[in-house]
Design a protein around this motif. Structure first.
Motif, mmCIF file in Angstrom:
data_model
loop_
_atom_site.group_PDB
_atom_site.id
_atom_site.type_symbol
_atom_site.label_atom_id
_atom_site.label_comp_id
_atom_site.label_asym_id
_atom_site.label_seq_id
_atom_site.Cartn_x
_atom_site.Cartn_y
_atom_site.Cartn_z
ATOM 1 N N SER A 81 -7.283 -3.949 2.135
ATOM 2 C CA SER A 81 -7.276 -2.800 1.239
ATOM 3 C C SER A 81 -7.016 -1.540 2.042
ATOM 4 C CB SER A 81 -8.602 -2.692 0.483
ATOM 5 O OG SER A 81 -8.499 -1.781 -0.596
ATOM 6 N N SER A 82 -6.680 -0.456 1.328
ATOM 7 C CA SER A 82 -6.221 0.759 1.988
ATOM 8 C C SER A 82 -6.681 1.987 1.221
ATOM 9 C CB SER A 82 -4.687 0.734 2.067
ATOM 10 O OG SER A 82 -4.162 1.982 2.443
ATOM 11 N N PHE A 99 0.857 -1.187 0.000
ATOM 12 C CA PHE A 99 0.000 0.000 0.000
ATOM 13 C C PHE A 99 0.896 1.242 0.000
ATOM 14 C CE2 PHE A 99 -3.026 -2.687 2.825
ATOM 15 C CZ PHE A 99 -3.433 -3.423 1.723
ATOM 16 N N SER A 131 -4.457 -9.717 1.199
ATOM 17 C CA SER A 131 -5.339 -8.823 0.437
ATOM 18 C C SER A 131 -6.418 -8.121 1.243
ATOM 19 C CB SER A 131 -5.967 -9.590 -0.740
ATOM 20 O OG SER A 131 -4.966 -9.977 -1.652
ATOM 21 N N THR A 144 -7.179 0.217 -10.399
ATOM 22 C CA THR A 144 -7.611 -0.778 -9.423
ATOM 23 C C THR A 144 -7.318 -2.186 -9.907
ATOM 24 O OG1 THR A 144 -9.879 -0.852 -10.297
ATOM 25 C CG2 THR A 144 -9.432 0.724 -8.555
ATOM 26 N N SER A 148 -7.632 -5.674 -5.098
ATOM 27 C CA SER A 148 -8.046 -4.983 -3.871
ATOM 28 C C SER A 148 -7.236 -3.725 -3.582
ATOM 29 C CB SER A 148 -7.969 -5.926 -2.656
ATOM 30 O OG SER A 148 -8.711 -7.101 -2.887
ATOM 31 N N LEU A 149 -6.547 -3.224 -4.578
ATOM 32 C CA LEU A 149 -5.696 -2.063 -4.387
ATOM 33 C C LEU A 149 -6.111 -0.955 -5.348
ATOM 34 C CD1 LEU A 149 -3.229 -0.926 -2.927
ATOM 35 C CD2 LEU A 149 -1.778 -2.043 -4.617
ATOM 36 N N SER A 150 -6.334 0.241 -4.817
ATOM 37 C CA SER A 150 -6.703 1.404 -5.625
ATOM 38 C C SER A 150 -5.506 2.351 -5.660
ATOM 39 C CB SER A 150 -7.935 2.103 -5.033
ATOM 40 O OG SER A 150 -9.066 1.269 -5.119
ATOM 41 N N ASP A 166 -12.508 -4.321 -2.156
ATOM 42 C CA ASP A 166 -12.026 -3.076 -2.755
ATOM 43 C C ASP A 166 -12.533 -1.900 -1.935
ATOM 44 O OD1 ASP A 166 -10.724 -3.671 -5.521
ATOM 45 O OD2 ASP A 166 -12.492 -4.962 -5.449
#
Length: 555
Positions: A271-272, A224, A269, A490, A493-495, A339
């Motif tokens: 998310s942040s 992250f 996994s 995205t 699970s990462l934006s 997400d």
């Protein structure tokens, strides 16, 4: 003023300050309580493992190239020839799609090298820059430049990267460069475009923090990463986090480890998100929110058929405090592979994922189909979490989500298999696209929904500008705000690159009976909002407008 996490009470229409109500343009409908789901496309031919919204309201979707044919052919008899492909050397199907949000249509794109588990960011000029992947794509850089005539497609630069970047994270920097961090067994970072300093054009820098935070399988993948207002990077890997000065390759600060010692990065996994930065405050408080994950050993156990319950914990850390500490709380249900997105209201949507298992082929069970909305306000008397309406479609491993300009959430993907499997499996591969409509899109709020009529589209850092907007009904000046949102890349699970800035307001004035002018200042520095395209929303009493696109210039 309504509570910041409550939907406004339309009985306010009885107040003497109410303006006459005129007709409003139609808005997407959403249920009163839990929102609403809409199927957009039963199949776009590929499973949307990666997703990026661009400033022309088109979304680039792509999967991977090494699993065989997709369900969408390339046009005009085109085929992809790849002697290194592990399944098909000649493949006449598409593995990338361009989806048009406005027309709800799509067309195939040609991607050559393998994009499996890659990363991306949008350049200051609005091009999607996409890095790494697997096999012959692990050192590749690809770019996609939006166009209006339907001719644009991927352009690829093989072997551009100095190291293999598979499961790496990209972050746009204040100077417009992109930093690429980590990857499987890659404990380093590098830049795009390449450095031109005395380290050499093909340099990479070792980040010992990534070596220190590996798990038993050498995993701390997709770390992250958030750009902080002081110009340093917040980097989180498994349970630990630091502030990194990437210019000098020094750790400026090590923050406390998250107390619930559950790994949060792939394959665990969680998310942040970095919560909205509000430039109206005297001091810039910066908070990071991390939710979900899977306990240590979940991946190994799942391989043996034992699916451990995921973590329900969320941690919130104010990194600007002198002595920061994590504030922990629990989601109503455990979640891994969820997400997290910032909504135009400043609250956080948590969507997709499963309750048991971990990321990886066939390793998740019990899909969590109900999204959560997390209230970011400090004064939340009824709890931070609201449970939303369930989706009819489970979204597991390799699903994605993106906020659109009209406030809807685009959802795609879910393929927990090595290939496309539609029968005789617990969770068939999903090639569909659907939209989730949060409660703020309900027609009952149209009376107080702002509609932006005009705003400057090109801004320099710190520039003051005006937004002209219309409200058919009640306007609550004390709860009015303008905010910009960068659309994230995205995957898994990462934006990446998601951020919101609440712009400093200089007051609102009425120009006609239902038209207003809001004067605001653009972001004060590039560390607050790096150059590039942003969605600009106006929010009235918790109800957002549709966004217009603005571009923040680098100089």
């Amino acid at each position: 003023m309504p509570h910041s996490c409550s939907l406004p009470l339309l009985v306010l229409a009885l107040l003497p300050t109410l303006l006459s109500i005129n007709s409003q343009p139609s808005q997407p409908n959403a249920g009163r309580q839990g929102g609403e789901w809409r199927l957009l496309q039963a199949s776009v031919g590929i499973s949307a493992m990666h997703m990026q919204l661009l400033h022309d309201n088109r979304v680039v979707l792509f999967d991977r190239t090494d699993f065989g044919r997709s369900n969408l052919s390339l046009p005009d008899g085109r085929c992809r020839y790849d002697s290194k492909d592990t399944v098909l050397k000649t493949d006449c199907s598409a593995h990338s799609v361009l989806y048009d949000v406005i027309t709800n249509t799509f067309r195939p794109l040609m991607v050559l090298t393998d994009t499996w588990c890659s990363s991306g960011a949008v350049s200051p000029d609005g091009d999607l820059v996409q890095t790494g992947g697997y096999n012959d794509g692990d050192r590749a850089v690809r770019s996609f430049t939006p166009c209006g005539d339907g001719s644009c497609d991927w352009v690829e630069f093989p072997n551009y990267l100095s190291r293999r970047r598979w499961y790496a994270t990209d972050q746009i920097l204040p100077d417009g460069r992109i930093i690429v961090i980590g990857g499987r067994r890659q404990f380093s970072y590098e830049f795009y475009p390449k450095n031109d300093d005395n380290r050499g054009s093909s340099s990479f820098l070792t980040l010992h923090f990534l070596i220190e935070t590996r798990d038993e399988n050498e995993n701390n993948l997709y770390p992250f990463v958030h750009l902080l207002p002081d110009g340093n990077l917040f980097v989180f890997a498994n349970t630990r986090c630091i502030s990194l000065n990437y210019r000098t390759n020094t750790v400026v600060r090590e923050f406390p480890s998250i107390p619930v010692r559950v790994p949060r990065n792939y394959p665990s996994s969680g998310s942040s998100v970095m919560l909205p930065i509000d430039e109206n405050k005297d001091s810039l408080d910066v908070e990071i929110l991390i939710c979900g994950g899977a306990p240590t050993g979940s991946y190994t156990q799942a391989l043996q058929g034992n699916f451990i319950r995921a973590s329900s914990s969320c941690g919130r850390l104010k990194v600007t405090d002198k002595n920061p500490s994590w504030a922990m709380e629990n989601m109503p249900v455990a979640r891994v592979m969820g997400d997290m997105l910032l909504l135009p209201t400043g609250n956080v949507l948590i969507i997709n994922g499963v309750e048991f298992g971990t990321a990886g082929w066939e390793l998740g069970r019990s899909p969590v189909t109900r999204p959560l909305i997390y209230c970011t306000a400090d004064d939340t008397p009824t709890g931070r979490f609201s449970i939303m309406a369930p989706s009819p479609r489970p979204r597991l491993y390799h699903s994605t989500a993106a906020l659109l300009h009209d406030g809807r959430i685009l959802i795609g993907g879910s393929n927990p298999h090595r290939f496309y499997n539609f029968t005789d499996v617990n969770y068939p591969t999903d090639l569909s696209l659907e939209a989730y409509l949060p409660p703020y899109l309900s027609p009952e709020h149209d009376k107080i929904r702002p509609r932006i009529l005009s705003a400057d589209q090109l801004l320099r850092v710190g520039q003051t500008f005006s937004i002209t907007f219309q409200v058919a009904g009640y306007l609550e000046a004390s709860s009015l705000s303008a905010r910009i949102v960068s659309p994230p890349f995205t995957t898994h699970s990462l934006s990446m690159n998601l951020r919101m800035v609440v712009l400093k307001s200089a007051g609102v004035s009425r120009s006609t009976s239902d038209k207003y002018v809001l004067n605001v200042a653009g972001p004060s520095k590039a560390e607050i909002a790096p150059p590039g395209y942003y969605m600009l929303f106006v929010v009235n009493s918790g109800i957002p407008s549709s966004a217009v696109w603005i571009k923040i210039l680098s100089h």
